[in-house]
Scaffold this active site. Sequence first.
Site, PDB file in Angstrom:
ATOM      1  N   HIS A  66       0.805  -1.221   0.000  1.00 37.92           N
ATOM      2  CA  HIS A  66       0.000   0.000   0.000  1.00 37.92           C
ATOM      3  C   HIS A  66       0.839   1.273   0.000  1.00 37.92           C
ATOM      4  O   HIS A  66       1.950   1.311   0.538  1.00 37.92           O
ATOM      5  CB  HIS A  66      -1.021  -0.002   1.147  1.00 37.92           C
ATOM      6  CG  HIS A  66      -0.474   0.114   2.530  1.00 37.92           C
ATOM      7  ND1 HIS A  66      -0.256   1.336   3.138  1.00 37.92           N
ATOM      8  CD2 HIS A  66      -0.153  -0.816   3.461  1.00 37.92           C
ATOM      9  CE1 HIS A  66       0.178   1.141   4.373  1.00 37.92           C
ATOM     10  NE2 HIS A  66       0.254  -0.161   4.588  1.00 37.92           N
ATOM     11  N   ASP A 175       6.055   2.130   6.701  1.00 37.43           N
ATOM     12  CA  ASP A 175       4.743   1.496   6.568  1.00 37.43           C
ATOM     13  C   ASP A 175       3.949   2.296   5.535  1.00 37.43           C
ATOM     14  O   ASP A 175       3.377   3.326   5.868  1.00 37.43           O
ATOM     15  CB  ASP A 175       4.044   1.493   7.928  1.00 37.43           C
ATOM     16  CG  ASP A 175       2.679   0.850   7.909  1.00 37.43           C
ATOM     17  OD1 ASP A 175       2.301   0.251   6.889  1.00 37.43           O
ATOM     18  OD2 ASP A 175       1.983   0.944   8.932  1.00 37.43           O
ATOM     19  N   GLU A 205      -5.226   1.612   2.539  1.00 37.63           N
ATOM     20  CA  GLU A 205      -5.087   0.435   3.398  1.00 37.63           C
ATOM     21  C   GLU A 205      -5.291   0.797   4.863  1.00 37.63           C
ATOM     22  O   GLU A 205      -5.891   0.034   5.629  1.00 37.63           O
ATOM     23  CB  GLU A 205      -3.699  -0.200   3.196  1.00 37.63           C
ATOM     24  CG  GLU A 205      -3.504  -1.545   3.883  1.00 37.63           C
ATOM     25  CD  GLU A 205      -2.991  -1.449   5.310  1.00 37.63           C
ATOM     26  OE1 GLU A 205      -2.964  -2.485   6.017  1.00 37.63           O
ATOM     27  OE2 GLU A 205      -2.607  -0.340   5.755  1.00 37.63           O
ATOM     28  N   GLU A 206      -4.775   1.966   5.241  1.00 43.51           N
ATOM     29  CA  GLU A 206      -4.793   2.358   6.653  1.00 43.51           C
ATOM     30  C   GLU A 206      -6.191   2.670   7.179  1.00 43.51           C
ATOM     31  O   GLU A 206      -6.382   2.854   8.375  1.00 43.51           O
ATOM     32  CB  GLU A 206      -3.876   3.571   6.877  1.00 43.51           C
ATOM     33  CG  GLU A 206      -2.396   3.305   6.603  1.00 43.51           C
ATOM     34  CD  GLU A 206      -1.736   2.418   7.653  1.00 43.51           C
ATOM     35  OE1 GLU A 206      -2.435   1.951   8.572  1.00 43.51           O
ATOM     36  OE2 GLU A 206      -0.519   2.191   7.550  1.00 43.51           O
ATOM     37  N   ASP A 228       3.785  -6.092   3.594  1.00 45.29           N
ATOM     38  CA  ASP A 228       3.570  -5.023   4.563  1.00 45.29           C
ATOM     39  C   ASP A 228       4.630  -5.139   5.648  1.00 45.29           C
ATOM     40  O   ASP A 228       5.305  -6.167   5.773  1.00 45.29           O
ATOM     41  CB  ASP A 228       2.163  -5.104   5.175  1.00 45.29           C
ATOM     42  CG  ASP A 228       1.602  -3.730   5.554  1.00 45.29           C
ATOM     43  OD1 ASP A 228       2.395  -2.825   5.879  1.00 45.29           O
ATOM     44  OD2 ASP A 228       0.363  -3.562   5.517  1.00 45.29           O
ATOM     45  N   HIS A 317       3.846   3.187  13.121  1.00 48.52           N
ATOM     46  CA  HIS A 317       2.920   4.326  13.216  1.00 48.52           C
ATOM     47  C   HIS A 317       3.507   5.467  14.031  1.00 48.52           C
ATOM     48  O   HIS A 317       2.798   6.162  14.763  1.00 48.52           O
ATOM     49  CB  HIS A 317       1.552   3.885  13.755  1.00 48.52           C
ATOM     50  CG  HIS A 317       0.731   3.169  12.724  1.00 48.52           C
ATOM     51  ND1 HIS A 317      -0.640   3.170  12.708  1.00 48.52           N
ATOM     52  CD2 HIS A 317       1.090   2.446  11.636  1.00 48.52           C
ATOM     53  CE1 HIS A 317      -1.092   2.476  11.684  1.00 48.52           C
ATOM     54  NE2 HIS A 317      -0.044   2.020  11.014  1.00 48.52           N
TER      55      HIS A 317
END
Length: 350
Positions: A66, A175, A205-206, A228, A317
């Site tokens: 992604h 990410d 995606e998130e 991922d 994150h």
Amino acid sequence: MSFDFAYDLLRELTEARGVPGYEDAVRAIARREFAEHTDRVRTDAMGNVVGTIEGDSDYSVAVAAHMDEIGFMVRHVTEDGFVKVDPLGGFDPRVLRAQRVTVHGEEDLTGVIGSVPPHTLTEEQREKADAVSDVFIDLGRDAETVEELVGVGDVVTLDQTTTRMGDRITGKALDDRVCLFAAIEAAKRIEGPDVTIHFAATVQEEVGLRGATALGVDIDPDLALALDVTVANDVPQIGDAADAVTKLGEGTAIKLKDASVITSPKVHKRLTAVAETEGIDHQHEVLPAGGTDTAGFQNTAGAKPVGAISIPTRYLHTVTETADGDDIAATIDLLTAFLTSETGEHDYTL
């Protein structure tokens, strides 16, 4: 580690800005790279990019990574010119204090997430848990100027450069740009495959695996692999080694499950066999929380065999996500070896 891969491209990808639904800058890089290394490239109505290498058979494999990173959308501008935001993706609000951001308004504006100094906090404020809803952005401009330049719906990204840290790489948006990078690197190496390979750079995606779910219908592959990052909690705060999930420097991670998917046993067993045959460092991943694009392909257009390869990453994150150079290289090697050895004749049914 000599970083014997295109580090400058990895840095370009990770430093680009692209929150869910607004992946334009990353999409431009993906299109540029896939145009050079695949037979044809297309973009769909959601913004997914698909670079296809035509194989010798009708059997097709989708490989998805992604493009989007977590960020914010402006929901309100106060009468004093402070900006309030709504999250696009999952944030731990504790890591947001004192971060520098860019508000993408009429022009790109540098701002900071404000934090009241500890000297003046009341006891109640000290005890209150951080919340994204409390975040405010100071743009260093008067209210009238902010009103002219920023409006509801503008997006906000966190500022950070990507840099080497010993044998490791740290920055924002590893990410999942590091996995998009791995897909591009694999595409460079593959020529004349037995099967058709769709390299997909997915969107949103998130916020719910949305791009991959749509692609599951549009591409309708016979086999799907997602790429991922995964948790590497091999840090002092984690007392139980079982909670580390993966460790940096131990190799690429072959996913067995996460909160969104249980990968097809025959697929992850073949991934493991390829890694062992090729002498590629690898580990197995059981992730108790979090979802990946893998789930977007598993049953969207009927039952499909799915697998996933992950890059162990610390501090997910945040703007200091950290991955090991050898693990990145191992991921590229495993993906390439798996795809070049896929004939379409492996039976993944149960």
